[in-house]
Design a protein around this motif. Structure first.
Motif, mmCIF file in Angstrom:
data_model
loop_
_atom_site.group_PDB
_atom_site.id
_atom_site.type_symbol
_atom_site.label_atom_id
_atom_site.label_comp_id
_atom_site.label_asym_id
_atom_site.label_seq_id
_atom_site.Cartn_x
_atom_site.Cartn_y
_atom_site.Cartn_z
ATOM 1 N N THR A 182 35.545 7.404 -51.540
ATOM 2 C CA THR A 182 35.808 7.834 -52.927
ATOM 3 C C THR A 182 37.166 7.384 -53.447
ATOM 4 N N ALA A 185 36.419 4.752 -55.954
ATOM 5 C CA ALA A 185 35.118 4.898 -56.606
ATOM 6 C C ALA A 185 35.282 5.021 -58.121
ATOM 7 N N LEU A 190 30.805 12.170 -57.312
ATOM 8 C CA LEU A 190 31.430 12.076 -55.991
ATOM 9 C C LEU A 190 32.946 12.083 -56.097
ATOM 10 N N ARG A 191 33.462 11.354 -57.057
ATOM 11 C CA ARG A 191 34.922 11.308 -57.218
ATOM 12 C C ARG A 191 35.454 12.667 -57.654
#
Length: 307
Positions: A182, A185, A190-191
């Protein structure tokens, strides 16, 4: 503690797995047209080159795992250049045996296991858009093991096959997404979950969806000022906090309307609206039709829903 990633995957309901062994020998290359469904690949032996549209090309090596949430066009090839064979996965007939690229005789230089699946949720695109276009993971043997299990189960015709496949895909997705790097990313879910402060706010929204959240409330949960939190959330997740909250509430509402016999005022209450009328107005604005019509259309199964 509420896990937003698990909740999102459960509500997306992945299913319909296709998976096959893939080998290659000598010089070879295949160029796939964009597919739109999630695709995955686990490298079992050897190495090859993967060039996904819009991403930097990478060399896949033994033990690597790749997940493409929307599978744009891509080319996979041997390390030595070759004229690519063009394939449209939307029209190509699914093979009933192992796929072989390049030289057809002799032992392969490359062995991998790949496939695709789909989401049952009508608005899966909303959350898929919050994931990286390509997730490339190294050093997680468990992912290759899960892909092998998927392939073995997909080839069986035993009772309970579909349920086992669904659970295996859910586990595969969670394993892949939590192992995804991440640091660099693009903005997305997700981040956001990798950022300790933003993750607190995301868990709050998912864990107490009925609460009348405001940006100051979420900023307080994250231990930040309102402006700093707003900017950071937008930068990390890629959407504004209230936009994310509305999208998640409507996703939960659609899931309730599709799968349960729940009265409209109860649906409204469960996702934080004071009345069925205020919920209906918000639902129609977000989805493009009122809840009653949504139910009559069967929850818009398999159709795109306006976000």
């Amino acid at each position: 503690m509420t896990d937003p990633l698990t909740e999102v995957i459960q509500i997306l309901r992945p299913w319909a797995v296709f998976s096959k062994g893939i080998t290659g020998a000598g010089r070879w290359a295949v160029r796939y047209a964009d597919f739109g469904l999630p695709g995955f690949c686990a490298m079992i032996e050897g190495s090859c080159r993967l060039a996904v549209s819009g991403e930097q090309p990478v060399i896949l090596e033994e033990g690597d795992f790749v997940l493409l949430p929307e599978t744009p066009s891509f080319m996979m090839s041997s390390l030595e250049p070759a004229q690519p064979l063009h394939i449209d996965p939307k029209t190509a007939v699914a093979p009933d045996r192992e796929i072989r690229h390049g030289r057809q005789d002799g032992p392969p230089d490359v062995r991998q296991f790949g496939g695709w699946f789909s989401f049952d949720a009508p608005d899966a695109g909303l959350f898929v858009s919050l994931l990286p276009r390509m997730i490339h993971i190294r050093g997680v043997p468990r992912l290759a093991q899960l892909v092998r299990l998927l392939g073995e189960e997909a080839a069986r015709k035993d009772i309970g096959r579909d349920l086992i496949l669904q659970r295996l895909v859910e586990i595969l997705l969670i394993e892949a997404l939590r192992a995804a790097p991440t640091e660099e990313a693009q903005p997305g879910l997700l981040r956001g979950l990798a950022d300790p402060r933003i993750a607190v706010a995301l868990r709050g929204m998912h864990g107490d969806i009925e609460r009348a959240w405001t940006v100051p409330d979420l900023a307080q949960e994250a231990g930040m000022s309102r402006s700093a939190f707003f900017d950071r959330f937008n930068r990390m997740v890629g959407v504004r906090p209230m936009e994310y909250l509305l999208s998640w509430r409507m996703t939960v509402a659609k899931n309730l309307l599709r799968s349960e016999k729940v009265a409209l005022d109860e649906v409204a209450r469960r996702i934080g609206y004071s009345s069925a009328s205020t919920f209906s107005t918000a639902f129609r604005r977000h989805v493009g039709l009122p809840p009653g019509s949504f139910i009559k259309r069967g929850g818009m199964q398999g159709e795109a829903v306006n976000a």
